[in-house]
Design a protein around this motif. Structure first.
Motif, PDB file in Angstrom:
ATOM      1  N   PRO A   1       0.824  -1.218   0.000  1.00  0.00           N
ATOM      2  CA  PRO A   1       0.000   0.000   0.000  1.00  0.00           C
ATOM      3  C   PRO A   1       0.853   1.260   0.000  1.00  0.00           C
ATOM      4  CG  PRO A   1      -0.690  -1.524   1.739  1.00  0.00           C
ATOM      5  CD  PRO A   1       0.620  -2.030   1.204  1.00  0.00           C
ATOM      6  N   THR A   2       2.069   1.189   0.510  1.00  0.00           N
ATOM      7  CA  THR A   2       2.947   2.360   0.549  1.00  0.00           C
ATOM      8  C   THR A   2       3.598   2.598  -0.803  1.00  0.00           C
ATOM      9  OG1 THR A   2       3.374   2.010   2.890  1.00  0.00           O
ATOM     10  CG2 THR A   2       4.922   3.399   1.709  1.00  0.00           C
ATOM     11  N   CYS A   3       4.129   1.532  -1.401  1.00  0.00           N
ATOM     12  CA  CYS A   3       4.753   1.660  -2.725  1.00  0.00           C
ATOM     13  C   CYS A   3       3.698   1.759  -3.819  1.00  0.00           C
ATOM     14  CB  CYS A   3       5.626   0.445  -3.011  1.00  0.00           C
ATOM     15  SG  CYS A   3       7.017   0.233  -1.884  1.00  0.00           S
ATOM     16  N   GLU A   4       2.498   1.307  -3.519  1.00  0.00           N
ATOM     17  CA  GLU A   4       1.399   1.252  -4.479  1.00  0.00           C
ATOM     18  C   GLU A   4       1.742   0.388  -5.683  1.00  0.00           C
ATOM     19  OE1 GLU A   4       0.482   5.395  -5.158  1.00  0.00           O
ATOM     20  OE2 GLU A   4      -1.048   5.301  -3.604  1.00  0.00           O
TER      21      GLU A   4
ATOM     22  N   ARG B   1       3.348  -4.027  -6.555  1.00  0.00           N
ATOM     23  CA  ARG B   1       3.750  -5.300  -5.987  1.00  0.00           C
ATOM     24  C   ARG B   1       5.231  -5.270  -5.624  1.00  0.00           C
ATOM     25  NH1 ARG B   1       0.827 -10.066  -7.258  1.00  0.00           N
ATOM     26  NH2 ARG B   1       2.684 -11.080  -8.039  1.00  0.00           N
ATOM     27  N   ARG B   2       5.535  -5.709  -4.412  1.00  0.00           N
ATOM     28  CA  ARG B   2       6.913  -5.759  -3.934  1.00  0.00           C
ATOM     29  C   ARG B   2       7.160  -7.092  -3.243  1.00  0.00           C
ATOM     30  NH1 ARG B   2       9.204  -1.699  -6.728  1.00  0.00           N
ATOM     31  NH2 ARG B   2       8.697   0.359  -5.937  1.00  0.00           N
ATOM     32  N   PHE B   3       8.442  -7.410  -3.090  1.00  0.00           N
ATOM     33  CA  PHE B   3       8.770  -8.577  -2.296  1.00  0.00           C
ATOM     34  C   PHE B   3       8.691  -8.239  -0.809  1.00  0.00           C
ATOM     35  CE2 PHE B   3      10.703 -10.200  -6.207  1.00  0.00           C
ATOM     36  CZ  PHE B   3      10.200 -11.501  -6.170  1.00  0.00           C
TER      37      PHE B   3
ATOM     38  N   TRP C   1      11.281  -3.129  -0.218  1.00  0.00           N
ATOM     39  CA  TRP C   1      11.576  -1.946  -1.014  1.00  0.00           C
ATOM     40  C   TRP C   1      11.533  -0.681  -0.150  1.00  0.00           C
ATOM     41  CZ3 TRP C   1      13.400  -1.617  -5.875  1.00  0.00           C
ATOM     42  CH2 TRP C   1      13.430  -0.338  -6.460  1.00  0.00           C
ATOM     43  N   CYS C   2      10.454  -0.496   0.603  1.00  0.00           N
ATOM     44  CA  CYS C   2      10.284   0.739   1.366  1.00  0.00           C
ATOM     45  C   CYS C   2      10.481   0.528   2.870  1.00  0.00           C
ATOM     46  CB  CYS C   2       8.904   1.355   1.110  1.00  0.00           C
ATOM     47  SG  CYS C   2       7.524   0.387   1.748  1.00  0.00           S
ATOM     48  N   GLY C   3      10.549  -0.719   3.309  1.00  0.00           N
ATOM     49  CA  GLY C   3      10.790  -0.989   4.719  1.00  0.00           C
ATOM     50  C   GLY C   3       9.545  -0.903   5.584  1.00  0.00           C
TER      51      GLY C   3
HETATM   52 ZN   LIG Z   1       6.616  -0.906   0.064  1.00  0.00          ZN
END
Ligand SMILES: [Zn+2]
Length: 102
Positions: free
Chosen positions: A30-33, A35-37, A54-56
């Protein structure tokens, strides 16, 4: 998450609880908006803990975890999640969420 769990707790000194399942999963952040690992860790009693690599940003059963008021927390959060994954990834995943599975 587990490494800071004992801050402010006055009772017995306990080791960080041992997760019974730690896996890498690619899901929507939801933060990166996008798909992340994530390192997805399940610990008995504490439940699910997910950290975006990615964003922690960290998430638990309640949603997004509180952000620390300190510089560089995202970087530390990512490094912590990676350490956690490296340490526990060899655990068998079979009993995480597959009741009835062989
Ligand atoms: Zn993220």
């Amino acid at each position: 998450m587990t490494e800071t769990a004992q801050i402010g707790v006055g009772w017995v000194h306990v080791h960080a609880p041992r997760p019974d399942s730690v896996v890498l999963r690619r899901v929507h952040c939801p933060t990166c908006e996008r798909r992340r690992f994530f390192v997805v860790s399940h610990t008995p009693w504490y439940g699910i803990n997910e950290t975006c690599l990615w964003c922690g940003e960290r998430f638990d059963d309640e949603g997004r975890a509180e952000r620390p008021f300190e510089r560089g927390w995202r970087k530390r959060s990512i490094e912590s999640a990676r350490r956690h994954y490296r340490r526990y990834r060899t655990l068998p995943e079979t009993h995480s969420s597959t009741p009835g599975g062989a």
